[in-house]
Design an enzyme around this catalytic site. Structure first.
Site, PDB file in Angstrom:
ATOM      1  N   GLY A 116      31.991  34.517  39.680  1.00  0.00           N
ATOM      2  CA  GLY A 116      32.875  33.806  38.513  1.00  0.00           C
ATOM      3  C   GLY A 116      33.629  35.000  37.725  1.00  0.00           C
ATOM      4  O   GLY A 116      33.242  36.232  37.774  1.00  0.00           O
ATOM      5  N   CYS A 117      34.889  34.874  37.333  1.00  0.00           N
ATOM      6  CA  CYS A 117      35.751  35.912  36.618  1.00  0.00           C
ATOM      7  C   CYS A 117      34.881  36.542  35.271  1.00  0.00           C
ATOM      8  O   CYS A 117      34.858  37.663  35.432  1.00  0.00           O
ATOM      9  CB  CYS A 117      37.022  35.421  36.326  1.00  0.00           C
ATOM     10  SG  CYS A 117      37.304  33.825  35.150  1.00  0.00           S
TER      11      CYS A 117
END
Length: 310
Positions: A116-117
């Site tokens: 995920g970012c």
């Protein structure tokens, strides 16, 4: 020798479109696409999935799990950009810079879970400090972060760009149930998930992930320089992750989130003093936080130039 073929399942989405743009002009692989009229045809999707050397999944979690069930070949590389498999057994976490042996694990893996970012920034900041013994595994970590609205997918993009969402800033995930928390805990080395305070701003892409640390409260009594040295030691040889020097960080009076847009780079900063520091990661939530990382993982798994398309 035939070029490896790559199929993006979910090419029409925000991440899928950016991955396709990065792959389409390359001459070291062949991108295969589904007929737009057959995007929801299970048989056609299964055919393309099993005809490709590598598949990138840009789908919601349940759809990603269903797509994986369609894979028949043990040799097909799957890079999943969803949350579905990030801490699942048999899947390799796709943050190549996370540890000394992570890149080698990706090179031999057929199942790669794209990070995920927000976790990319948090893990990059926290894991080296825990590994060095500067921060204990039971530390009550907090994360404050802001992302461009593209991180919320098509619905949020349309809301902000149509004027339906008039606010300049929005805090969300207020109940501490964000889907990124399990990977943040697992790969940082913490015993407990951090207190996570994500938000979205009125800009399309880019992000800052911040981890504040009260150094005076840590039993290891680290200094600001020790924190800087631990991060620099972890990433000194990396091309996409840069630890900004203290001299450069100390003259900054502000940090804006959009400076790395369109790249696969991430910058790490140590601000503050020997009492309290603010650790910050700056990256493109659609670059190193999504499409760029997926292409990097694809390159490693297929034995191609890691920086190709990046």
């Amino acid at each position: 020798m035939a070029k490896p073929t790559v199929y993006i399942d979910g090419e029409a989405g925000t991440t899928g479109l950016q991955i396709a743009d990065r792959l389409r002009m390359r001459d070291d692989l062949q991108l295969i696409s589904i007929d737009p009229d057959r995007r929801k045809d299970p048989a056609e999707r299964a055919r393309l999935i099993n005809s490709a050397d590598a598949v990138v999944l840009c789908l919601p979690d349940d759809a990603a799990r269903e797509a994986v069930s369609l894979v028949e070949s043990e040799d097909t590389v799957v890079v999943d950009a969803s949350t579905a498999h990030r801490i699942a057994d048999g899947w390799t976490y796709g943050f190549a810079e996370m540890s000394a042996d992570q890149r080698a694990a990706l090179a031999t893996s057929k199942r790669i879970a794209n990070p995920g970012c927000y976790p990319t920034g948090f893990i990059a900041l926290m894991r080296p400090l825990i590994s060095a013994g500067l921060v204990p595994t039971n530390h009550p970590a907090t994360v404050n972060a802001v992302s461009g609205y593209s991180g919320g997918g098509r619905g949020l993009i349309e809301a902000f760009e149509s004027g339906e969402a008039p606010e300049a800033y929005r805090a969300y995930a207020l109940k501490q149930g964000h889907k990124h928390l399990p990977e943040m805990r697992t790969y940082s080395g913490l015993d407990h998930a951090p207190v996570f305070s994500p938000s979205v701003g009125r800009f399309r892409q880019g992000m800052i992930v911040e981890v504040p640390l009260a150094l005076w409260a840590l039993s290891s009594a680290p200094t600001k320089a020790m924190i800087q040295d631990a991060l620099r030691g972890a990433y000194h040889a990396e091309q996409f992750v840069q630890v900004v020097s203290m001299d450069k960080a100390d003259v900054l009076t502000a940090l804006e989130p959009e400076a790395l847009n369109g790249t696969n780079r991430m910058q790490l900063f140590v601000f503050g003093n020997d009492e309290d520091v603010r650790l910050m990661a700056r990256l493109d939530n659609l670059g190193k936080g999504a499409s760029g990382a997926a292409v990097q993982n694809l390159n490693i798994a297929l034995g191609l130039d890691e920086s190709a398309g990046l």
